[in-house]
Design a protein around this motif. Sequence first.
Motif, mmCIF file in Angstrom:
data_model
loop_
_atom_site.group_PDB
_atom_site.id
_atom_site.type_symbol
_atom_site.label_atom_id
_atom_site.label_comp_id
_atom_site.label_asym_id
_atom_site.label_seq_id
_atom_site.Cartn_x
_atom_site.Cartn_y
_atom_site.Cartn_z
ATOM 1 N N GLU A 92 12.588 66.741 -69.205
ATOM 2 C CA GLU A 92 12.015 66.849 -67.931
ATOM 3 C C GLU A 92 12.497 65.747 -66.898
ATOM 4 N N ALA A 93 12.325 65.855 -65.670
ATOM 5 C CA ALA A 93 12.832 65.141 -64.478
ATOM 6 C C ALA A 93 11.923 65.337 -63.378
ATOM 7 N N VAL A 94 12.199 64.521 -62.411
ATOM 8 C CA VAL A 94 11.412 64.684 -61.105
ATOM 9 C C VAL A 94 12.448 64.403 -60.162
ATOM 10 N N THR A 101 12.085 71.136 -65.290
ATOM 11 C CA THR A 101 12.860 71.200 -66.685
ATOM 12 C C THR A 101 13.880 72.131 -66.803
ATOM 13 N N VAL A 102 14.664 72.245 -67.967
ATOM 14 C CA VAL A 102 15.896 73.173 -67.924
ATOM 15 C C VAL A 102 15.358 74.598 -67.548
ATOM 16 N N GLY A 103 16.161 75.045 -66.617
ATOM 17 C CA GLY A 103 15.872 76.602 -66.148
ATOM 18 C C GLY A 103 14.948 76.639 -64.812
ATOM 19 N N GLU A 145 20.295 73.076 -64.614
ATOM 20 C CA GLU A 145 21.112 73.595 -65.901
ATOM 21 C C GLU A 145 20.986 72.882 -67.114
ATOM 22 N N SER A 146 20.735 71.382 -67.058
ATOM 23 C CA SER A 146 20.568 70.751 -68.035
ATOM 24 C C SER A 146 19.976 69.412 -67.723
ATOM 25 N N PRO A 178 5.051 54.315 -67.236
ATOM 26 C CA PRO A 178 4.692 55.848 -67.226
ATOM 27 C C PRO A 178 5.602 56.660 -66.278
ATOM 28 N N PHE A 179 5.633 57.984 -66.680
ATOM 29 C CA PHE A 179 6.398 58.985 -65.957
ATOM 30 C C PHE A 179 5.855 59.306 -64.612
#
Length: 151
Positions: free
Chosen positions: A139-141, A76-78, A95-96, A53-54
Amino acid sequence: MHRNATLAASAAALSLALTACGGSEPEPAAPESEPTVRAMQDRTDEPTAAPVPFPEAADGEDYEACFDGECEVHVTVGSEIEFDGEFRVPTTTVESIGDSVTVVARDSNGYLSFELGEDGTGNFQNTLNVQVVAIREEEAVLKFWPGEYQG
């Protein structure tokens, strides 16, 4: 002659034994490239690994929690995250996101940029650390915490 009779009797007994066992020719083995029914059943009975799981970010998408330099947020981006001026990194922007995350900090003097893979860490001017906790698609943490120097 006795010898020929013994050989003939032995051959007849061997022939009878082979016939009683189902014939004189052995059955061909199944080709190795074709799995047997049992082998196919064995494969379907194997448990599959559950997807990892994320992770939930401790502060979710509450970027204001980062103002004091300590937070873990979903981005997320932005996404733009503002920090207290003491960190000399007023705003960071995502940025990415792909195999890595590009985080950029801009101020009046220019910018600093990090491209970090999962578990990668960076440091903005020794005042603010950043770590990529997890990446998934777009997406990222990210985790931020104060660096060694503030002043």
